[in-house]
Design an enzyme around this catalytic site. Structure first.
Site, short mmCIF file in Angstrom:
data_model
loop_
_atom_site.label_atom_id
_atom_site.label_comp_id
_atom_site.label_asym_id
_atom_site.label_seq_id
_atom_site.Cartn_x
_atom_site.Cartn_y
_atom_site.Cartn_z
N HIS A 116 -6.59 0.84 4.68
CA HIS A 116 -5.32 0.15 4.41
C HIS A 116 -5.29 -0.36 2.97
O HIS A 116 -4.31 -0.17 2.25
CB HIS A 116 -5.16 -1.00 5.42
CG HIS A 116 -3.95 -1.85 5.23
ND1 HIS A 116 -2.85 -1.79 6.07
CD2 HIS A 116 -3.64 -2.79 4.29
CE1 HIS A 116 -1.94 -2.66 5.66
NE2 HIS A 116 -2.39 -3.29 4.57
N GLU A 117 -6.38 -1.01 2.56
CA GLU A 117 -6.40 -1.58 1.20
C GLU A 117 -6.38 -0.50 0.13
O GLU A 117 -5.65 -0.59 -0.86
CB GLU A 117 -7.61 -2.49 1.02
CG GLU A 117 -7.58 -3.75 1.88
CD GLU A 117 -6.29 -4.52 1.78
OE1 GLU A 117 -5.67 -4.52 0.70
OE2 GLU A 117 -5.87 -5.11 2.79
N HIS A 132 -2.99 0.91 -0.43
CA HIS A 132 -2.09 0.12 -1.28
C HIS A 132 -2.18 0.59 -2.73
O HIS A 132 -1.19 0.62 -3.46
CB HIS A 132 -2.44 -1.37 -1.19
CG HIS A 132 -1.78 -2.08 -0.05
ND1 HIS A 132 -0.43 -1.98 0.21
CD2 HIS A 132 -2.29 -2.89 0.91
CE1 HIS A 132 -0.13 -2.71 1.29
NE2 HIS A 132 -1.24 -3.27 1.73
N TYR A 159 7.27 -4.80 -2.85
CA TYR A 159 6.63 -5.51 -1.75
C TYR A 159 7.51 -6.66 -1.25
O TYR A 159 7.14 -7.83 -1.28
CB TYR A 159 5.28 -6.03 -2.22
CG TYR A 159 4.27 -6.22 -1.11
CD1 TYR A 159 3.79 -5.15 -0.38
CD2 TYR A 159 3.78 -7.48 -0.81
CE1 TYR A 159 2.86 -5.32 0.63
CE2 TYR A 159 2.84 -7.67 0.19
CZ TYR A 159 2.39 -6.59 0.90
OH TYR A 159 1.46 -6.77 1.90
N GLU A 199 3.65 -1.64 3.58
CA GLU A 199 2.67 -2.01 4.61
C GLU A 199 2.45 -0.87 5.61
O GLU A 199 1.33 -0.57 6.01
CB GLU A 199 3.15 -3.26 5.36
CG GLU A 199 2.69 -4.54 4.73
CD GLU A 199 1.18 -4.55 4.58
OE1 GLU A 199 0.47 -4.35 5.58
OE2 GLU A 199 0.70 -4.74 3.46
N ASP A 208 6.18 -14.37 4.23
CA ASP A 208 5.51 -13.06 4.20
C ASP A 208 6.35 -12.01 3.44
O ASP A 208 6.46 -10.87 3.89
CB ASP A 208 5.22 -12.62 5.64
CG ASP A 208 4.37 -11.36 5.73
OD1 ASP A 208 3.57 -11.10 4.80
OD2 ASP A 208 4.51 -10.62 6.73
N HIS A 238 4.58 -7.74 6.96
CA HIS A 238 3.55 -7.41 7.95
C HIS A 238 4.08 -7.44 9.37
O HIS A 238 3.34 -7.15 10.31
CB HIS A 238 2.36 -8.37 7.83
CG HIS A 238 1.59 -8.23 6.55
ND1 HIS A 238 1.91 -8.94 5.43
CD2 HIS A 238 0.55 -7.42 6.22
CE1 HIS A 238 1.08 -8.59 4.45
NE2 HIS A 238 0.26 -7.67 4.90
ZN LIG Z 1 -1.34 -4.46 3.33
#
Ligand SMILES: [Zn+2]
Lengths: 99, 358
Positions: free
Chosen positions: B173-174, B177, B188, B197, B270, B275
């Protein structure tokens, strides 16, 4: 008088809220000294970074939203102190839906 | 991991691998060459120095055991919030014995391998940039993030989170990005942020499936399985297939992700619920992948990667436009009437998003 710190974002998108009622704090004066140093109106906009925390900090009549990397100096001192003095409450980021 | 070598490699891919892979993928090239001995027509193409005509469109996704060439650098923040911290493991160095360091190293290797082998992308920028990560960031720090240069992992508080490197989907996931930042660069915030996301969850889940050799039916479709302590009533941070069901815990509350566009959450928190609302496209992806069966990286992964890198996504792309672009990418690769394209259309319909005509 309350100080609240709401932290949202993070990879989990989990929101936490810490609150301190200054009237119940033994050292209210030192809180006021700290709050006096907070540059409420001098937070520049910051581009969002994926999965980093976002802090919304409130103390009537003030409110500021900070990116995690902006929480430094007196802001960091305030956030750390609020977190040290209260248990976090977990709050939904939006309206909860009936299931 | 050798179990798949013979089963899933069509001859034309062997030819391509044998022809182009010699230097970077010696194991794959050798295996392909040996297999080709039994395949005369393709071998003749190869002898003429050509790829078979149908090989051009489909990049090699095969041989999950074949190495890629990442350049990993893992640093240790030693509980501070200072980046990058002390460099503790470079590419090729042996395991350190520190679980977080070695898990990050391995997870980045797995993620690099999938992007390289399946999508033909060498690292985050496509040209082999080093994969940098910092572990043991902060004091009981409950998070992992991408800061534009590196992946950063906390150890967790020990009460709810037990650390963020022990889930390969989180590491994927990271890193994803970073890939998004270098490609569609989805802003974002709001819907484009939820798509950002979503893309990270897609590739995080696919890395896990690719590494474990799982087909879409066997996959958990969970993001962050294993990062909660045993005290938490929950399986993971998110479920792509069943958003809103990943956890239901006295302390954490219930997983708030919506699974349908009717339940899109408007919020100031958020970055506009990036998310949370990612649950909607996540479910579309997982529904299409499980409807198709087989290895999700082979069909849905390719469609999504093509969409992300098409150059056709504006930074503020919303759900309906993104859906339209996935239908377009599916049609281009598999055909407008293919079962892949139908599965993508049906999945978007199931989550209440009508793909825009693009
Ligand atoms: Zn993320």
């Amino acid at each position: 008088m309350d100080v609240s710190v709401s932290r949202s974002g993070g990879i989990g998108g989990l929101r936490l809220v810490w609150e301190v009622d200054l009237d119940r704090e033994p050292d209210r004066e030192s809180w006021e000294v700290l709050l006096h140093d907070i540059p409420w109106d001098e937070v520049p906009p910051a581009p969002p970074e994926p999965d980093r925390f976002i802090y919304r900090i409130r103390c009537e009549p003030h409110e500021a939203t900070l990116a995690e990397r902006q929480v430094t100096g007196p802001w960091r001192e305030l956030v750390d102190r609020v977190r040290a003095r209260s248990e976090p409450r977990r709050a939904a980021s939006g309206p909860r839906r009936a299931r | 991991m050798t179990r798949m070598r013979h089963a899933i490699v069509p001859p034309y891919l062997l030819a391509r691998i044998a022809a182009v892979a010699d230097e970077r993928y010696p194991i794959a090239a050798d295996a392909a060459r040996r297999s080709l001995v039994r395949d005369a027509p393709v071998r003749e193409w190869r002898l003429r120095g050509e790829l078979p005509p149908f090989a051009h469109d489909r990049l090699p996704s095969v041989l999950p055991d074949a190495p890629s060439s990442p350049d990993r650098r893992i640093s240790d923040a030693q509980g501070s919030e200072t980046l990058p911290g002390r460099l503790v493991r470079r590419e090729g160095q042996p395991a350190t014995g520190d679980d977080a360091v070695d898990e990050a190293y391995d997870g980045l290797g797995d993620t690099h391998r999938m992007f390289d082998r399946v999508f033909g992308r060498d690292s985050i920028d496509g040209t082999g940039m080093p994969l940098e990560a910092t572990v043991h960031y902060g004091d009981r720090y409950d998070n992992a993030f991408w800061d534009g240069e590196r992946m950063v992992f906390g150890d967790g508080d020990g009460e709810i989170f037990s650390g963020f490197t022990n889930s390969i989907s989180v590491i994927g996931h990271e890193l994803a990005h970073g890939v998004t930042e270098r490609t569609a660069n989805l802003r974002y915030q709001g819907q484009s942020g939820a798509l950002n996301e979503h893309v990270s969850d897609v590739f995080g889940a696919l890395v896990e499936q690719y590494t474990l050799g799982q087909d879409a039916g066997a996959a958990t479709w969970l993001i962050g399985e294993g990062i909660f302590t045993d005290a938490v009533e929950g399986r993971a941070l998110r479920s792509m297939l069943e958003p809103g069901t990943a956890y239901d815990d006295d302390v954490l509350g219930r997983d708030p992700q919506p699974a349908h566009y009717d339940d899109y959450i408007q919020t100031r928190e958020d970055n506009g619920g990036v998310h949370l609302n990612s649950g909607i496209p996540n479910r579309a992806f997982a529904l299409a992948a499980t409807a198709l069966g087989g290895f999700a990286w082979e069909h849905m992964g390719r469609i999504w990667y093509a969409t992300l890198t098409s150059g056709r996504l504006a930074v503020d792309t919303g759900f309906h436009r993104f859906a339209g672009e996935t239908v377009r990418a599916a049609s281009e690769r598999f055909g407008a009437d293919s079962r892949e394209t139908r599965a993508v259309r049906e999945a978007w319909a199931a989550v209440g998003v009508a793909p825009e005509e693009v």
